[in-house]
Write an enzyme that holds these catalytic residues in place. Sequence first.
Site, PDB file in Angstrom:
ATOM      1  N   LYS A  78      -9.733  97.883  11.109  1.00  0.00           N
ATOM      2  CA  LYS A  78      -8.527  97.838  10.277  1.00  0.00           C
ATOM      3  C   LYS A  78      -8.922  97.966   8.807  1.00  0.00           C
ATOM      4  CE  LYS A  78      -4.423  94.883   9.558  1.00  0.00           C
ATOM      5  NZ  LYS A  78      -3.823  93.547   9.805  1.00  0.00           N
ATOM      6  N   SER A 158       1.063  93.856  11.592  1.00  0.00           N
ATOM      7  CA  SER A 158       0.576  94.842  10.664  1.00  0.00           C
ATOM      8  C   SER A 158      -0.571  95.704  11.186  1.00  0.00           C
ATOM      9  CB  SER A 158       0.112  94.152   9.376  1.00  0.00           C
ATOM     10  OG  SER A 158      -1.049  93.382   9.615  1.00  0.00           O
ATOM     11  N   SER A 182       0.085  89.515  13.315  1.00  0.00           N
ATOM     12  CA  SER A 182      -0.325  90.907  13.089  1.00  0.00           C
ATOM     13  C   SER A 182      -1.342  91.468  14.071  1.00  0.00           C
ATOM     14  CB  SER A 182      -0.885  91.061  11.670  1.00  0.00           C
ATOM     15  OG  SER A 182       0.167  91.120  10.747  1.00  0.00           O
TER      16      SER A 182
END
Lengths: 491, 95
Positions: A78, A158, A182
């Site tokens: 990420k 997210s 997330s």
Amino acid sequence: MNELTSLTLADARDGLRQKRFSADELTAAHLAAMEQARALNAFVLETPERAREMAKACDARLARGEAGPLEGIPLAVKDMFCTAGIRSTACSRILRDFVPTYESTVTANLWRDGAVLIGKTNCDEFAMGSSNETSCFGSVISPWRPRGANTPLTPGGSSGGSAAAVAARLCLGATGTDTGGSIRQPAALTGTVGMKPTYGRCSRWGIVAFASSLDQAGPFARTVRDAAILLRSMAGPDPKDATCADLPVPDYEQAVGRSVKGLRIGVPKEYRLDGMPAEIETLWQQGGEWLRNAGAELVEVSLPHTRYALPAYYIVCPAEASSNLARYDGVRYGLRVEGGDINAMYEATRAAGFGREVRRRVMIGTYVLSAGYYDAYYLRAQKVRTLIKQDFEQVFARGIDAILTPATPSAAFALGEKSGSDPIEMYLNDVFTVTVNMAGLPGLAVPAGLDARGLPLGLQLIGRPFDEATLFSLGHVIEQAAGHFAPERWW
Amino acid sequence: MPVDAATVRRIAHLARIAVAEDEVAHLQGELNAILAFVEQLSEVDVQGVEPMTSVMPMKMKMRPDVVTEGDMADRILSNAPASDGGFFLVPKVVE
């Protein structure tokens, strides 16, 4: 899609050691899959050269019999994790050209164990969002589509890029960060496994800070075993993070397949929401049934302050974010927009560099911390947070080993569906996951079925502090009963 | 406690975020929606409850008071929008 990208992480690891294929071949297969999947917008930076270099070094170590636990395994990271010499942006315009000169502890642990970086994944800007729509690189398109339709869906957020990349078989696993859900929400919406470990299990050093008392890193994978393997490498003590626990990390893979006989599973009545789709309720009951069939005992429990977790979160989290994001001032790194004087420069830089959701949260945070409002908002929210944590402590004190809940209140929604003028509509997505961050506990999202439109739904298991192992055991039982779910390739 | 337009401008300045006049009304609506949502917390009895300071009980770590890192001015400045002679450059702050 080919044979090598369809392997589980555990099978790929074993295949590499048995020399059935090389790390170079395994990486090449995933690089090709990543390239062919650009329509998903899951990656904000592909790192094929670095990947091939790393894979070559893996093959050399494999040949010498020095393989690490993740030797040759292609992973995605990420874009909240700083990677040395590789652009790391938090998917914000304000960090759009930021190239860290240091490596986050979690990613350094992965490379130490032999993993291969194939690219950085898309996410909501500064991880603020539940649909990946606030990224400055644009939305991720879920690899899942409703049966017989081509509506573009959110992969959740997210960590939407990581979830989509794992679900679409572009990598064997990925890292995420979870502040209010997330990791677990996108895992549930993409039919993947996602674990938010106990606060302090993974070091936060080198991860772009969002809300420091809530942020935790964790893995995405396609099986519970694979997530267990990844977490073991990611976790561990770190002198660079004062909140990182000095506890040994168990071999989580050993917990996969362990009997759950006699474990007591709490089912919190407060998670039964008005207007919750019947499918979620059915799935939840089904999950309980599977655990009971495996010898666990189901017990109704009460977590009376559950409904206050989300409002308390929307004070604590923006407050910490406004403080953390004060560092983006156009001076030391990131975007700078000139103004007349230094204040005008700060204001112009932050107005241009932060997107709408980030500006909104920084402003809310600034307000609740401002003189005259601190006690009414922030202090009260921190007291409510104590009550939320006590709810869990009381349940665990009664001999409950883990708690079973739905992971999300619905399956994936369409892009644009909840990003209108009312921010609360999006926030409600995290209603089942946010409590876990507020209490610092570990939470595992496991795929458990498909809804009537053929979209994945997940269940969440919440554990005692630092008892991720029990969650992996229980998650494996659900996985065995529910099976695996993969999107049909359209990209 | 809903916020008015003047408060929105004041918060924006405290947060060092430039807000154009035509954004104020919109922002005011959004902030008030969030504040109305969190208002539910006022019904919780928090009498005698300690505010949370650490979500996992842990002892503050100590380390020897020695220099562990340093001599990396170039690395620290490598992402600076403007620097000169080993310093960050900012607009003039002292007349």
